[in-house]
Write a protein that holds these residues in place. Structure first.
Motif, PDB file in Angstrom:
ATOM      1  N   MET A   1       5.039  -9.201   1.806  1.00 33.81           N
ATOM      2  CA  MET A   1       5.185  -7.838   2.250  1.00 33.81           C
ATOM      3  C   MET A   1       4.736  -6.909   1.121  1.00 33.81           C
ATOM      4  O   MET A   1       5.067  -7.133  -0.026  1.00 33.81           O
ATOM      5  CB  MET A   1       6.645  -7.567   2.613  1.00 33.81           C
ATOM      6  CG  MET A   1       6.854  -6.144   3.033  1.00 33.81           C
ATOM      7  SD  MET A   1       8.570  -5.644   3.307  1.00 33.81           S
ATOM      8  CE  MET A   1       9.292  -6.999   4.134  1.00 33.81           C
ATOM      9  N   ILE A   2       3.963  -5.910   1.467  1.00 32.48           N
ATOM     10  CA  ILE A   2       3.533  -4.924   0.487  1.00 32.48           C
ATOM     11  C   ILE A   2       4.515  -3.764   0.566  1.00 32.48           C
ATOM     12  O   ILE A   2       4.788  -3.236   1.634  1.00 32.48           O
ATOM     13  CB  ILE A   2       2.124  -4.423   0.786  1.00 32.48           C
ATOM     14  CG1 ILE A   2       1.152  -5.575   0.719  1.00 32.48           C
ATOM     15  CG2 ILE A   2       1.732  -3.343  -0.188  1.00 32.48           C
ATOM     16  CD1 ILE A   2      -0.212  -5.206   1.147  1.00 32.48           C
ATOM     17  N   GLN A   3       5.027  -3.401  -0.573  1.00 33.35           N
ATOM     18  CA  GLN A   3       6.055  -2.370  -0.586  1.00 33.35           C
ATOM     19  C   GLN A   3       5.930  -1.589  -1.887  1.00 33.35           C
ATOM     20  O   GLN A   3       5.433  -2.091  -2.882  1.00 33.35           O
ATOM     21  CB  GLN A   3       7.413  -3.060  -0.520  1.00 33.35           C
ATOM     22  CG  GLN A   3       8.498  -2.218   0.005  1.00 33.35           C
ATOM     23  CD  GLN A   3       9.720  -3.090   0.270  1.00 33.35           C
ATOM     24  OE1 GLN A   3       9.637  -4.299   0.361  1.00 33.35           O
ATOM     25  NE2 GLN A   3      10.849  -2.456   0.379  1.00 33.35           N
ATOM     26  N   GLY A   4       6.401  -0.380  -1.892  1.00 28.20           N
ATOM     27  CA  GLY A   4       6.376   0.426  -3.100  1.00 28.20           C
ATOM     28  C   GLY A   4       5.014   1.062  -3.313  1.00 28.20           C
ATOM     29  O   GLY A   4       4.089   0.875  -2.540  1.00 28.20           O
ATOM     30  N   GLY A   5       4.905   1.812  -4.371  1.00 25.76           N
ATOM     31  CA  GLY A   5       3.640   2.482  -4.644  1.00 25.76           C
ATOM     32  C   GLY A   5       3.414   3.643  -3.699  1.00 25.76           C
ATOM     33  O   GLY A   5       4.327   4.121  -3.028  1.00 25.76           O
ATOM     34  N   GLN A   8       0.000   6.259   1.068  1.00 24.89           N
ATOM     35  CA  GLN A   8      -1.280   6.832   1.494  1.00 24.89           C
ATOM     36  C   GLN A   8      -2.444   6.112   0.817  1.00 24.89           C
ATOM     37  O   GLN A   8      -3.448   5.801   1.460  1.00 24.89           O
ATOM     38  CB  GLN A   8      -1.311   8.318   1.184  1.00 24.89           C
ATOM     39  CG  GLN A   8      -2.462   9.045   1.829  1.00 24.89           C
ATOM     40  CD  GLN A   8      -2.364  10.547   1.640  1.00 24.89           C
ATOM     41  OE1 GLN A   8      -1.649  11.025   0.769  1.00 24.89           O
ATOM     42  NE2 GLN A   8      -3.084  11.287   2.443  1.00 24.89           N
ATOM     43  N   VAL A   9      -2.308   5.808  -0.460  1.00 22.29           N
ATOM     44  CA  VAL A   9      -3.357   5.086  -1.189  1.00 22.29           C
ATOM     45  C   VAL A   9      -3.494   3.676  -0.624  1.00 22.29           C
ATOM     46  O   VAL A   9      -4.606   3.181  -0.416  1.00 22.29           O
ATOM     47  CB  VAL A   9      -3.049   5.047  -2.697  1.00 22.29           C
ATOM     48  CG1 VAL A   9      -4.045   4.165  -3.442  1.00 22.29           C
ATOM     49  CG2 VAL A   9      -3.043   6.453  -3.277  1.00 22.29           C
ATOM     50  N   LEU A  13      -6.944   2.114   1.004  1.00 22.66           N
ATOM     51  CA  LEU A  13      -7.554   0.893   0.477  1.00 22.66           C
ATOM     52  C   LEU A  13      -7.646  -0.185   1.556  1.00 22.66           C
ATOM     53  O   LEU A  13      -8.652  -0.899   1.654  1.00 22.66           O
ATOM     54  CB  LEU A  13      -6.769   0.377  -0.721  1.00 22.66           C
ATOM     55  CG  LEU A  13      -6.879   1.199  -1.997  1.00 22.66           C
ATOM     56  CD1 LEU A  13      -5.902   0.682  -3.044  1.00 22.66           C
ATOM     57  CD2 LEU A  13      -8.301   1.187  -2.523  1.00 22.66           C
ATOM     58  N   TYR A  14      -6.611  -0.320   2.361  1.00 21.84           N
ATOM     59  CA  TYR A  14      -6.592  -1.314   3.433  1.00 21.84           C
ATOM     60  C   TYR A  14      -7.703  -1.027   4.440  1.00 21.84           C
ATOM     61  O   TYR A  14      -8.457  -1.924   4.822  1.00 21.84           O
ATOM     62  CB  TYR A  14      -5.224  -1.312   4.110  1.00 21.84           C
ATOM     63  CG  TYR A  14      -5.028  -2.407   5.114  1.00 21.84           C
ATOM     64  CD1 TYR A  14      -4.583  -3.656   4.718  1.00 21.84           C
ATOM     65  CD2 TYR A  14      -5.280  -2.194   6.464  1.00 21.84           C
ATOM     66  CE1 TYR A  14      -4.387  -4.681   5.640  1.00 21.84           C
ATOM     67  CE2 TYR A  14      -5.094  -3.197   7.389  1.00 21.84           C
ATOM     68  CZ  TYR A  14      -4.643  -4.441   6.975  1.00 21.84           C
ATOM     69  OH  TYR A  14      -4.463  -5.440   7.886  1.00 21.84           O
TER      70      TYR A  14
END
Length: 73
Positions: A1-5, A8-9, A13-14
């Motif tokens: 899971m991608i979390q944090g950061g 919007q960026v 990027l995705y």
């Protein structure tokens, strides 16, 4: 899971990678190689995003233009 950061960026990027995987032979080959190695699709996409960020950072650092041959490394 991608979390944090910054969400919007991450989203930009995705989406940039989704387009690059269709049009750019370097990222298309990297994605296909990762899938062939058994990686889940989202993991392969994020690995390609990381490759893109590293490549773009090195291009900025060196003042270089896109070169498909050096991007394959």
């Amino acid at each position: 899971m991608i979390q944090g950061g910054r969400a919007q960026v991450r989203t930009v990027l995705y989406m940039a990678m989704m387009s690059a995987m269709q049009c750019n032979p370097v990222f298309k080959a990297t994605y296909a190689r990762l899938l062939a190695a058994g990686k889940p699709k989202k993991v392969a996409i994020i690995a390609c995003v990381r490759k893109m960020v590293v490549t773009l950072n090195s291009m900025l650092r060196d003042g270089a233009m896109w070169d498909e041959n050096t991007a394959k490394n």
